[in-house]
Structures are given as structure tokens and as C-alpha cells.
Design a protein around this motif. Structure first.
Motif, mmCIF file in Angstrom:
data_model
loop_
_atom_site.group_PDB
_atom_site.id
_atom_site.type_symbol
_atom_site.label_atom_id
_atom_site.label_comp_id
_atom_site.label_asym_id
_atom_site.label_seq_id
_atom_site.Cartn_x
_atom_site.Cartn_y
_atom_site.Cartn_z
ATOM 1 N N THR A 90 13.639 -19.322 -3.172
ATOM 2 C CA THR A 90 13.356 -20.602 -2.507
ATOM 3 C C THR A 90 14.424 -20.899 -1.453
ATOM 4 O O THR A 90 14.111 -21.243 -0.306
ATOM 5 C CB THR A 90 13.338 -21.748 -3.554
ATOM 6 N N VAL A 91 15.680 -20.747 -1.859
ATOM 7 C CA VAL A 91 16.766 -21.039 -0.902
ATOM 8 C C VAL A 91 16.855 -19.944 0.150
ATOM 9 O O VAL A 91 17.017 -20.210 1.351
ATOM 10 C CB VAL A 91 18.117 -21.191 -1.655
ATOM 11 N N ARG A 92 16.704 -18.678 -0.258
ATOM 12 C CA ARG A 92 16.857 -17.584 0.726
ATOM 13 C C ARG A 92 15.727 -17.594 1.756
ATOM 14 O O ARG A 92 15.937 -17.245 2.915
ATOM 15 C CB ARG A 92 16.962 -16.228 0.009
ATOM 16 N N ASP A 93 14.528 -18.002 1.332
ATOM 17 C CA ASP A 93 13.427 -18.124 2.301
ATOM 18 C C ASP A 93 13.817 -19.053 3.449
ATOM 19 O O ASP A 93 13.435 -18.833 4.604
ATOM 20 C CB ASP A 93 12.179 -18.704 1.625
ATOM 21 N N GLU A 94 14.557 -20.098 3.129
ATOM 22 C CA GLU A 94 14.990 -21.065 4.142
ATOM 23 C C GLU A 94 16.099 -20.509 5.022
ATOM 24 O O GLU A 94 16.085 -20.643 6.238
ATOM 25 C CB GLU A 94 15.524 -22.341 3.462
ATOM 26 N N LEU A 95 17.089 -19.875 4.369
ATOM 27 C CA LEU A 95 18.266 -19.423 5.113
ATOM 28 C C LEU A 95 17.996 -18.146 5.896
ATOM 29 O O LEU A 95 18.457 -17.976 7.028
ATOM 30 C CB LEU A 95 19.441 -19.192 4.154
ATOM 31 N N VAL A 96 17.282 -17.225 5.269
ATOM 32 C CA VAL A 96 17.011 -15.906 5.867
ATOM 33 C C VAL A 96 15.492 -15.691 5.801
ATOM 34 O O VAL A 96 14.976 -15.132 4.830
ATOM 35 C CB VAL A 96 17.735 -14.782 5.089
ATOM 36 N N PRO A 97 14.747 -16.130 6.800
ATOM 37 C CA PRO A 97 13.276 -16.060 6.715
ATOM 38 C C PRO A 97 12.731 -14.655 6.436
ATOM 39 O O PRO A 97 11.628 -14.518 5.904
ATOM 40 C CB PRO A 97 12.823 -16.573 8.086
ATOM 41 N N LEU A 98 13.505 -13.618 6.744
ATOM 42 C CA LEU A 98 13.075 -12.245 6.426
ATOM 43 C C LEU A 98 12.822 -12.079 4.928
ATOM 44 O O LEU A 98 12.078 -11.184 4.508
ATOM 45 C CB LEU A 98 14.153 -11.258 6.892
ATOM 46 N N ASN A 99 13.414 -12.964 4.128
ATOM 47 C CA ASN A 99 13.226 -12.909 2.677
ATOM 48 C C ASN A 99 11.766 -13.086 2.276
ATOM 49 O O ASN A 99 11.335 -12.620 1.227
ATOM 50 C CB ASN A 99 14.081 -13.998 2.013
ATOM 51 N N ARG A 100 10.978 -13.729 3.143
ATOM 52 C CA ARG A 100 9.555 -13.907 2.808
ATOM 53 C C ARG A 100 8.831 -12.563 2.850
ATOM 54 O O ARG A 100 7.832 -12.372 2.175
ATOM 55 C CB ARG A 100 8.901 -14.900 3.778
ATOM 56 N N ARG A 101 9.333 -11.638 3.666
ATOM 57 C CA ARG A 101 8.742 -10.270 3.699
ATOM 58 C C ARG A 101 9.357 -9.374 2.646
ATOM 59 O O ARG A 101 8.670 -8.568 2.022
ATOM 60 C CB ARG A 101 8.969 -9.638 5.086
ATOM 61 N N PHE A 102 10.655 -9.509 2.469
ATOM 62 C CA PHE A 102 11.360 -8.663 1.491
ATOM 63 C C PHE A 102 12.168 -9.564 0.570
ATOM 64 O O PHE A 102 13.359 -9.790 0.793
ATOM 65 C CB PHE A 102 12.284 -7.665 2.216
#
Ligand code: SF4
Length: 353
Positions: A224-236
Motif C-alpha cells: 500500500t505504501v510502496r505503491d504510493e512512493l514507487v509506482p513501479l511497485n504496482r507492476r512488480f
């Protein structure tokens, strides 16, 4: 400077040898040219006095020896130096030289801007223009080296400046080849570190280049937090990224992953976050670098207070992680992590170092 001619720094030794041969010059002349440029720091073709006149004329008429012009150097109170550099097509990029007691580390850029748009990062706020060429990466090293005294050298290179290096892997690979070439800069691979926000498919090809170091920008312990900070997290997402590292045979305790964790007040700095890290990183040879956020106008995040930084680091350490709380370097000149934005591009033509 116009990019109408090839730059000698865009070529690996093998590629330049092949090119010279095709043009009727012996291949070993390429070695001599690269030696002048990298080992001896000479870019004026007229000074390359072991080359025949025919080759010197050819180089002067058809090639560029430089890919970047140095436009400004800012010096921080702590000795860190930030270079504002201009490409041949007029783009502005930055590189940062961090002097320490026994080493000089240069942080180089790999893209003009960055498409990954991490929400805490000034480069991400710029958007993306283009990848840098091999020559533009190499010239950051040469332009920075020029300000060092003759007794000093750049001892370490970190690909952590503007851009996501793994989105420009061909040029990064060529640059690492030139940095480590025994006849050019002859750097040991272990003195080179490449950082990624987590572009999973490109990590193995990067590690296969040689025994360089891998750094991963982690910055959060939940999706949840990483999706916000590092949008690439939504792919990986975290389990994909960390799972791939866990099963990567090229990593070892001798060759660990450096996880970068930028602490942002009230976002990712809780003791629960610190306590989650050992489980997340379990099975991955790792070192954790905790870096207090460097505030800048392009992001709303602030660093936590010192006590919070210490408590976070202590908690991770007591749970068994190899962890270092990093000091900010160059924050007063916007040269610290996440602050590179080559803001004064418009002033390029009027500012000379
Ligand atoms: S932190 Fe790195 S990957 Fe993310 S936007 Fe900034 S330069 Fe790009």
C-alpha cells in the motif's frame, strides 16, 4: 555543441576497433585513442601525438571527443560537489561527487528525467525526456575527474543519479564495460553499484555483466505504501521483487543487495515498519541503508527527527539486519538522494563553472 557527429565515448573498445578497421585504420589505433581519452585525460585530437596525421584529420573532421559540457559546479559545506552538465542536444543533467576519507564516489545519471515518477523524487517530477548515451554516462566521469587534483581519483561509481538505470541497460552495460576495461579506467567491478527501483526482469541481465553491486530502492514495507512512493511497485509488488532476489543465485553474502530505505516522517518510519523488514528480507543476502528524506520543493515529505531515525535503525539492527543510518551528503546544494532535478536548465547558457 551539436550532436551531428558520433562521439568517441559512445564506443566500447571492440566497437571502436571494428569501426576503425572498416574505415581502413588498424584496429590498435582505437586502443591508442581510448587510452588518450580515458587513461591520460586528453580530448584534444591535436595532442594525440602517436596517431598518424591521416587519423587525426579524420577524427577532427568526423568525430566528437566529448559528449557533455560542464556548465556549473556547486560545492556543499561538506565537500560534496554537484555538476550541472549539458548534452550536445542541449539537455541538462547532474552528477554528484562525494569525497570521503579514503574514496571519491561519483553518482551518475542514466536518463534525462525519469519515467517512474516516484512521489518523493525531484527527478521523477521532471518527467522523462530520453535515455543517456554511453558517451554521456562516461563523460560524467571525465568531467568530474577534471576537478580532482592529480593525486586523487574517482574510486567508486554509483548509478543512482537521475533516471532508472535498468530502463537504459544497453548503455549502462557498455559504460560498465568501459569503466572496467583494463586499458581505459580499469575500475574494479566491486567499486561499481547500480540502483533500481525494482525492474525485476532486468535485474538478472544486470548481475550477469559482472560482479558489480546491486542496490534496490525499497522505501516501504507494505505494498500500500510502496505503491504510493514507487509506482513501479504496482507492476512488480514486494513479493515479486523480493521473491526474485531470494532465488537469484548470483547474489551472496559477499555480494549482497544494498536496500535503500528513505525515511519519511509519518509515512514509512514506524517501529512496525522496522520490525517488518527482517521478515521481508529473509533469505536475501542484504545490507540496509537508512537515509533520512531530503526535503525539496517537488515533494511533500519531510525527514523524521533524529530520535525516530535512531529508533528505526536500532530496531532493524536488533532484529538481525546489517543496517547503516546514512548521513545526508550535499543536501544544502540539492545534491542528496532524490533531489537531482537540473532545475536551472534555462540558465545553462549564462552560467559557467
Ligand atoms: S527515485 Fe529513481 S526511479 Fe524513482 S523517479 Fe527518482 S530517479 Fe526515477
Amino acid at each position: 555543441m551539436k550532436a551531428t557527429r558520433p562521439s568517441l565515448k559512445d564506443f566500447s573498445r571492440d566497437a571502436l576497433r571494428a569501426d576503425f578497421k572498416e574505415r581502413g585504420f588498424p584496429a590498435y589505433r582505437a586502443d591508442q585513442v581510448l587510452s588518450w581519452i580515458y587513461a591520460q585525460g586528453v580530448e584534444s585530437v591535436a595532442e594525440m601525438n602517436n596517431l598518424p596525421t591521416s587519423l587525426r584529420t579524420h577524427l577532427e573532421e568526423e568525430w566528437d571527443t566529448s559528449s557533455l559540457s560542464r556548465r556549473r559546479v556547486e560545492v556543499s559545506q561538506d565537500g560534496t560537489q554537484k555538476f550541472l552538465l549539458e548534452t550536445r542536444d542541449g539537455a541538462a543533467i547532474e552528477a554528484v561527487l562525494i569525497p570521503e576519507e579514503r574514496r571519491n564516489t561519483l553518482c551518475v545519471s542514466t536518463q534525462v528525467g525519469c519515467p517512474l515518477a516516484c512521489s518523493f523524487c525531484a527527478t521523477g517530477a521532471l518527467g522523462f525526456t530520453r535515455n543517456l548515451t554511453t558517451g554521456e554516462i562516461m563523460d560524467q566521469v571525465i568531467r568530474a575527474r577534471e576537478v580532482l587534483s592529480e593525486e586523487s581519483a574517482i574510486t567508486n561509481i554509483v548509478f543512482m543519479g537521475m533516471g532508472e538505470p535498468l530502463l537504459n541497460l544497453p548503455a549502462v552495460t557498455e559504460a560498465i564495460g568501459l569503466l572496467t576495461d583494463p586499458k581505459t579506467l580499469a575500475m574494479a567491478p566491486r567499486r561499481i553499484t547500480v540502483s533500481t527501483a525494482g525492474l525485476v526482469p532486468q535485474i538478472k541481465p544486470l548481475l550477469e555483466i559482472g560482479p558489480i553491486n546491486l542496490a534496490v530502492s525499497l522505501h516501504a514495507t507494505t505494498d500500500t505504501v510502496r505503491d504510493e512512493l514507487v509506482p513501479l511497485n504496482r507492476r512488480f509488488p514486494l513479493d515479486v521483487l523480493l521473491g526474485s532476489l531470494r532465488s537469484e543465485p548470483l547474489l551472496s553474502r559477499k555480494r549482497p543487495v544494498f536496500f535503500e530505505y528513505t525515511l519519511m516522517r509519518g509515512v514509512n518510519d514506524s517501529l512496525e515498519d522496522a520490525a517488518r523488514l527482517p521478515e521481508l528480507l529473509k533469505g536475501i543476502p542484504s545490507k540496509l541503508n537508512v537515509i533520512p528524506m531530503n526535503a525539496h520543493p517537488d515533494a511533500e515529505y519531510e525527514p523524521p527527527d533524529q530520535a525516530t531515525c535512531d529508533a528505526f535503525t536500532q530496531t532493524a539492527y536488533r532484529a538481525g539486519l546489517r543496517v547503516t543510518l546514512r548521513r545526508n551528503r550535499g543536501a544544502d546544494i540539492d545534491a542528496a538522494c532524490g533531489q537531482l532535478a537540473a532545475r536551472d536548465k534555462t540558465a545553462l547558457s549564462s552560467v559557467i563553472s
